[in-house]
Design an enzyme around this catalytic site. Structure first.
Site, mmCIF file in Angstrom:
data_model
loop_
_atom_site.group_PDB
_atom_site.id
_atom_site.type_symbol
_atom_site.label_atom_id
_atom_site.label_comp_id
_atom_site.label_asym_id
_atom_site.label_seq_id
_atom_site.Cartn_x
_atom_site.Cartn_y
_atom_site.Cartn_z
ATOM 1 N N CYS A 22 0.848 -1.190 0.000
ATOM 2 C CA CYS A 22 0.000 0.000 0.000
ATOM 3 C C CYS A 22 0.887 1.244 0.000
ATOM 4 C CB CYS A 22 -0.954 0.007 1.191
ATOM 5 S SG CYS A 22 -0.160 -0.138 2.782
ATOM 6 N N GLU A 41 -8.414 8.197 3.921
ATOM 7 C CA GLU A 41 -7.952 7.918 2.571
ATOM 8 C C GLU A 41 -9.068 7.484 1.639
ATOM 9 O OE1 GLU A 41 -3.371 6.651 3.415
ATOM 10 O OE2 GLU A 41 -4.802 5.009 3.219
#
Length: 180
Positions: free
Chosen positions: A66, A113
C-alpha cells in the site's frame, strides 16, 4: 522519514491540492492512496508485516502493498512502483474499486484515505525490502478472516476495514485454481 507529498482529494476523488504526508496524517485530511492484493495460483493472499519502525502501524499485518501516488503519478503506476520497492515483485495489476475510510491510529495520527484497490496474481519469489517489511505470509482467505476475528489488533486499521467490507475474502473469480 523523508519529505513526501500526498494528493488531497474531495469525496469524488477530484484533486484539490497536495500536502506533506505526515501533516495530512496529523490533520486527518482526505488524500488519495492505493492498496494491492496479490494472490498466488493456489488462491492465497500475500500479506506483509509492516516494518516495526514505521511511523505508524509498525509490526502489524496488512495487505500485500500500500502507499500513496506522488503528485502527477497515476495510482496504478504508483502501485506497481511500490510493489517492487516493498515486496520485490512485479506483476500486472487490475483495478477492483475504491474504498474510503477514516481511522484513528494513535499518537495523533489519522488515516483518512480514498483508496484505489488493485489485484494481481503472482507465483514466484518474494524479496521484501527489510526497511519496509518485517515478514510476509501467503494466507487463505478463510484463515485471514479467522485471524482478524481472533486478533484484530495484529492487523492494520485499513486492512481490518477492507476485511469487514468483504474485500480480501476470495481470490479473483477468473483465477483458475489447481484441482487437489
Amino acid at each position: 522519514m523523508t519529505h513526501e507529498d500526498v494528493i488531497l482529494v474531495d469525496a469524488d476523488d477530484h484533486e484539490i491540492g497536495t500536502e506533506e504526508k505526515l501533516k495530512a496524517h496529523q490533520r486527518g485530511h482526505l488524500h488519495r492512496a492505493f492498496s494491492v492484493m496479490i494472490w498466488d495460483g493456489r488462491g492465497r493472499l500475500l500479506l506483509q508485516r509492516r516494518q516495526i519502525n514505521k511511523y505508524h502501524s509498525g509490526g502489524l499485518w496488512t495487505n500485500s502493498c500500500c502507499g500513496h501516488p506522488r503528485p502527477g503519478e497515476q495510482s496504478r503506476e504508483a502501485a506497481m512502483r511500490r510493489l517492487g520497492e516493498e515486496m520485490g515483485i512485479s506483476c500486472p495489476l487490475e483495478p477492483i474499486g475504491t474504498f474510503t475510510y477514516r481511522a484513528e491510529l494513535g499518537d495523533g495520527l489519522v488515516e483518512h484515505e480514498l483508496v484505489h484497490l488493485f489485484r494481481g496474481v503472482y507465483d514466484g519469489a518474494v524479496a521484501p525490502d527489510p526497511s519496509e517489511c518485517d515478514g510476509f505470509s501467503w494466507s487463505a482467505p478463510e484463515a485471514i478472516q479467522s485471524q482478524i476475528r481472533a486478533v484484530p489488533h495484529c492487523f492494520s486499521a485499513w486492512f481490518v476495514k477492507y476485511a469487514d467490507a468483504g474485500w480480501p475474502v476470495a481470490p479473483p473469480v477468473d483465477l483458475v485454481l489447481p484441482e487437489l
